[in-house]
Design a protein around this motif. Structure first.
Motif, PDB file in Angstrom:
ATOM      1  N   ASP A  74       0.855  -1.179   0.000  1.00  9.83           N
ATOM      2  CA  ASP A  74       0.000   0.000   0.000  1.00  9.83           C
ATOM      3  C   ASP A  74       0.895   1.236   0.000  1.00  9.83           C
ATOM      4  O   ASP A  74       2.127   1.115  -0.085  1.00  9.83           O
ATOM      5  CB  ASP A  74      -0.958  -0.015   1.200  1.00  9.83           C
ATOM      6  CG  ASP A  74      -0.270  -0.446   2.479  1.00  9.83           C
ATOM      7  OD1 ASP A  74       0.971  -0.345   2.535  1.00  9.83           O
ATOM      8  OD2 ASP A  74      -0.952  -0.881   3.413  1.00  9.83           O
ATOM      9  N   ALA A  75       0.303   2.412   0.071  1.00  5.81           N
ATOM     10  CA  ALA A  75       1.097   3.632  -0.106  1.00  5.81           C
ATOM     11  C   ALA A  75       2.127   3.801   1.000  1.00  5.81           C
ATOM     12  O   ALA A  75       3.241   4.262   0.748  1.00  5.81           O
ATOM     13  CB  ALA A  75       0.188   4.855  -0.173  1.00  5.81           C
ATOM     14  N   SER A 127       0.711   5.399  -6.651  1.00  8.29           N
ATOM     15  CA  SER A 127       0.088   5.351  -5.323  1.00  8.29           C
ATOM     16  C   SER A 127      -1.405   5.065  -5.446  1.00  8.29           C
ATOM     17  O   SER A 127      -1.997   4.442  -4.562  1.00  8.29           O
ATOM     18  CB  SER A 127       0.330   6.667  -4.581  1.00  8.29           C
ATOM     19  OG  SER A 127      -0.269   7.735  -5.276  1.00  8.29           O
ATOM     20  N   GLU A 151      -3.477   1.942  -3.651  1.00 11.57           N
ATOM     21  CA  GLU A 151      -4.501   2.352  -2.676  1.00 11.57           C
ATOM     22  C   GLU A 151      -5.910   2.329  -3.281  1.00 11.57           C
ATOM     23  O   GLU A 151      -6.829   2.952  -2.719  1.00 11.57           O
ATOM     24  CB  GLU A 151      -4.205   3.773  -2.170  1.00 11.57           C
ATOM     25  CG  GLU A 151      -2.957   3.914  -1.342  1.00 11.57           C
ATOM     26  CD  GLU A 151      -3.158   3.517   0.116  1.00 11.57           C
ATOM     27  OE1 GLU A 151      -4.154   3.910   0.710  1.00 11.57           O
ATOM     28  OE2 GLU A 151      -2.296   2.773   0.627  1.00 11.57           O
ATOM     29  N   ASP A 209      -5.815   9.108   0.741  1.00 12.36           N
ATOM     30  CA  ASP A 209      -5.703   9.191   2.198  1.00 12.36           C
ATOM     31  C   ASP A 209      -4.365   9.838   2.540  1.00 12.36           C
ATOM     32  O   ASP A 209      -3.630  10.254   1.635  1.00 12.36           O
ATOM     33  CB  ASP A 209      -5.854   7.810   2.847  1.00 12.36           C
ATOM     34  CG  ASP A 209      -5.096   6.747   2.095  1.00 12.36           C
ATOM     35  OD1 ASP A 209      -4.162   7.094   1.342  1.00 12.36           O
ATOM     36  OD2 ASP A 209      -5.411   5.559   2.251  1.00 12.36           O
ATOM     37  N   ARG A 240      -1.205   8.380   0.916  1.00 11.83           N
ATOM     38  CA  ARG A 240      -1.070   8.655  -0.514  1.00 11.83           C
ATOM     39  C   ARG A 240      -0.757  10.135  -0.737  1.00 11.83           C
ATOM     40  O   ARG A 240       0.025  10.484  -1.626  1.00 11.83           O
ATOM     41  CB  ARG A 240      -2.355   8.257  -1.243  1.00 11.83           C
ATOM     42  CG  ARG A 240      -2.169   8.261  -2.734  1.00 11.83           C
ATOM     43  CD  ARG A 240      -3.390   7.807  -3.483  1.00 11.83           C
ATOM     44  NE  ARG A 240      -3.238   8.079  -4.894  1.00 11.83           N
ATOM     45  CZ  ARG A 240      -4.233   8.333  -5.722  1.00 11.83           C
ATOM     46  NH1 ARG A 240      -5.478   8.297  -5.292  1.00 11.83           N
ATOM     47  NH2 ARG A 240      -4.004   8.590  -6.989  1.00 11.83           N
TER      48      ARG A 240
END
Lengths: 277, 277, 277, 277
Positions: C63-64, D54, D58, D63, D66
């Motif tokens: 994830d990021a 990103s 995600e 969010d 990111r």
């Protein structure tokens, strides 16, 4: 002699007082004051903006990724603003820093007052413009400071004192002390703000700057525990000035030096002569 | 001749020994010791504070965002503290680093002992003040180090040795070796601590610093696998000193040089004369 | 004349060839090769270690926050390793970078081969030690590179070529070109690796370095699409060398210069004489 | 006299005009234009690539992690590209920056037009190549800019004006003003882009650069509210040029100076003479 110099004299007799005492009539002082206005405007816009923007995407929840985002917003803003205004005003962007520089006699009291007025003015304008561009659903309290659940006023005060102590210590070590790495001072000072936010945000919001606290508080009317954000930074900055000037620049017997001399004479001289005859 | 210099002589006959051997009576040594006290105080306050603060907002779960937050707290703290105290004490902030500098003969043994005492004292005080301001619900073990599930004592020891080896290697390459980029050494050393935390935190907590491990352990009574955080850093620092001084500064035949000569004579001379007559 | 110089001559007749042509017999060359061994060892240990550590805390999900963590692990590792070994070996830590420096005639072919051997050796050792300290449950493929779902071999090759092009372009602009900001080159080069990882990791893993790909692949036996991580970086580095030397350092008519001259004469001269008589 | 110089004269009579006025015939100007092409190509490839990469990990959700990733992609890309092309072209990589430099008379209008053409060309090519390597499922609008829900055109325009004002203010303070920290300008300018993205991405995407907006818009056909990304940056850059040159470099009476003089004479002279006789 200006009051700042007198106070500095009282706290730390050997501080180099009055070296930069300038006339209020100088264009330089005015440029400095306008630079402080702009820099504090930008700092509040970017710092509070970082709180608001990260709150908008995280539904106001404070988690580690938002904590890091807020720390970067404030820390990197200080890096770039000190780099930009350092040559014009000294790049204080913080009334507590200005206080310590006035106490050290590097800026006279009148110029200090000009900076303070401009810093608070800039902070309020920055918060106001941020409020204007922000959708009401995101505004919250615009990044105003407050104490976390479980952190009482005294703990918050101690936290703010320690945070500001570290900040002003770094300012003195890198930007005031001529032995320090002056060329990288903007980076060191901004990175200090970054790391102090990582630690302090969950406790008190990590102000260490009365103007940063005052701007959004004024615009949103959030005054709870506001005294912490004035007393903490101002006490922390005064202590850091006193410790740094008294111990690390100072050359005669003062409280710090006297303590060190005492410890030295009682503990280390016997040990030293035993080990290194 | 002080013991440090003797050890250095034994490990590495050509090290430049005793160049900075200073008297314990000097005010400079005392300023340095006090700077080490303050810097280690701040480092533990900020490093452990980053662990506690990020734990408070993530419910104690270690995920990638908290890992990064902890790495920034420790790494950037070292950037700013080395930048601030480098000119005063050398900016060790770590008994393992002090050991390597003593072995290299850059600081005499007595000054090294002053630094060690002050580093451990500062670490305990930093952890204690952090405990005071932190709500009990957040305290946990205040960022004490420990081994992850699945990492046994020997793997943990190897990890700490490698981490400290890299740290001390960078310290020698950027701050001790005069060919290195001395002006950016605080940044390089702090960034090293940052990246080493990204890798090491999930394994051992990434100490590489007995004082950082000792402070919160003392305050919270967390002593499990504590030996790893003394042997690992001290062995790693000694190895890095020996490799750096022996291979990259040293100019005569030593273990490293002998090995290289052997490889050179057996493998590359024929190849070299074939390709580049 | 060594092959590297000949190739450089062919690609770019005006490159400053042979300026640093050194004898294999020199201790300096051997120190450089050992520095490349250690630096690539550390780079693979820290880069792959960052992948493994962040995978351990995020249950292998990319994830990021893990993307950013991996980017920091690789980028900051390069910052510190280039800062540490730049004065000893030039701080290549990457066979593709070494290729471009050999093509530019700054390092002779024999020294280039020494570096290449040491880089691959260091990468395998780094991955091996990392595997030793890592609990089996976390190991996965130890950060070996591979193509994402939906990214075919050709797209992956183009991505690796572009990434390496940017990396080597920055190396030439900041560390080879004497007009560049040489003092901050380690920071610029490491930050380049950081940002290239943010973009490239979800596509190909962002190798731009055959040694970084080879180390964990050797240790875990992950060879799928491995050719991409040799051809991509080597082609990208060659193109970047050619563009930078041909256009920005070169001073006579070459492909880039010729193209520019053509555009200039056909398009801008009339416009220029109309607007600026 | 070129138009840029005339405009600069009109806005700010005391600006140092024409100091760097160069001939279009010079190879240097062409090298600069090609450097701007490459740098803007890379900037769009890395900035939009960071948004796409990103977003891929995600699931397109924005969010805090990111947000931070996107901010690093753009900010660090600017650090490395300004460091790499600063000595060749001045490292603008942004038509709004070029406008401010032309207004300041540091680059003549013809060279400015060469830069503008190359910047837009580079941006389109960068977005096109990124689209080629990206799996269709990840492409989205390739990081094109647009206004968030609740941010109307005027608020977006104000946000872009403020963001670009800060960026160009920092450019002038660190890279144009000879008193500024020129050696660290690439870092300061790139970090500015980083922090401005943290604040601006949730509002408008944080363009502050018409070429960055134009490239992916052209390739994906995303033109909604596109005017904001031309007027905002160009107005912000013009204002920042005018404020910086007029107040901080300028030495005679201008709007800023006149205002300051007025405030000074009416408010501070009495206070000053009362406090500092």
């Amino acid at each position: 002699m200006p009051l700042g110099a007198t106070l500095a004299e009282w706290f730390c007799p050997n501080a180099r007082i009055g070296e930069m005492s300038e006339s209020l009539q100088s264009t330089e002082a005015w440029r400095g004051a306008l630079a402080e206005f702009l820099a504090t405007f930008f700092f509040v816009y970017l710092g509070c903006g970082g709180v608001v923007a990260s709150g908008a995407v995280e539904d106001e929840k404070l988690d580690a990724e938002r904590l890091l985002t807020i720390a970067f917003a404030h820390g990197i803003a200080i890096v770039i603003l000190v780099a930009s205004t350092g040559a014009i005003s000294g790049g204080h962007i913080n009334p507590a820093v200005t206080l310590s520089i006035v106490l050290a006699g590097k800026v006279n009291l009148l110029r200090g007052i000009m900076y303070w007025v401009m810093q608070f003015l800039g902070a309020v304008c920055g918060a106001q413009v941020l409020k204007f561009v922000t959708p009401p659903a995101w505004q919250g309290n615009l990044g105003s400071h407050g104490l976390a659940q479980g952190v009482d006023g005294f703990a918050g005060l101690v936290m703010e004192i320690v945070l500001t102590f570290v900040l002003v210590f770094v300012v003195f070590a890198t930007a005031v002390d001529t032995r320090g790495p002056v060329a990288t001072a903007p980076l060191a000072i901004g990175f200090t703000v970054l790391v102090l936010h990582i630690v302090g945000v969950p406790y008190t919001g990590a102000s260490m700057n009365p103007a940063r606290s005052f701007g959004p508080a004024m615009v949103t009317g959030t005054w709870k525990a506001h005294w912490v954000y004035w007393f903490g930074p101002l006490i922390g900055a005064t202590l850091a000035f006193w410790v740094y000037m008294g111990i690390f620049i100072h050359s005669g017997p003062l409280i710090g030096g006297a303590l060190a001399s005492w410890v030295y004479a009682r503990v280390f001289v016997p040990m030293g002569s035993a080990l290194n005859p």
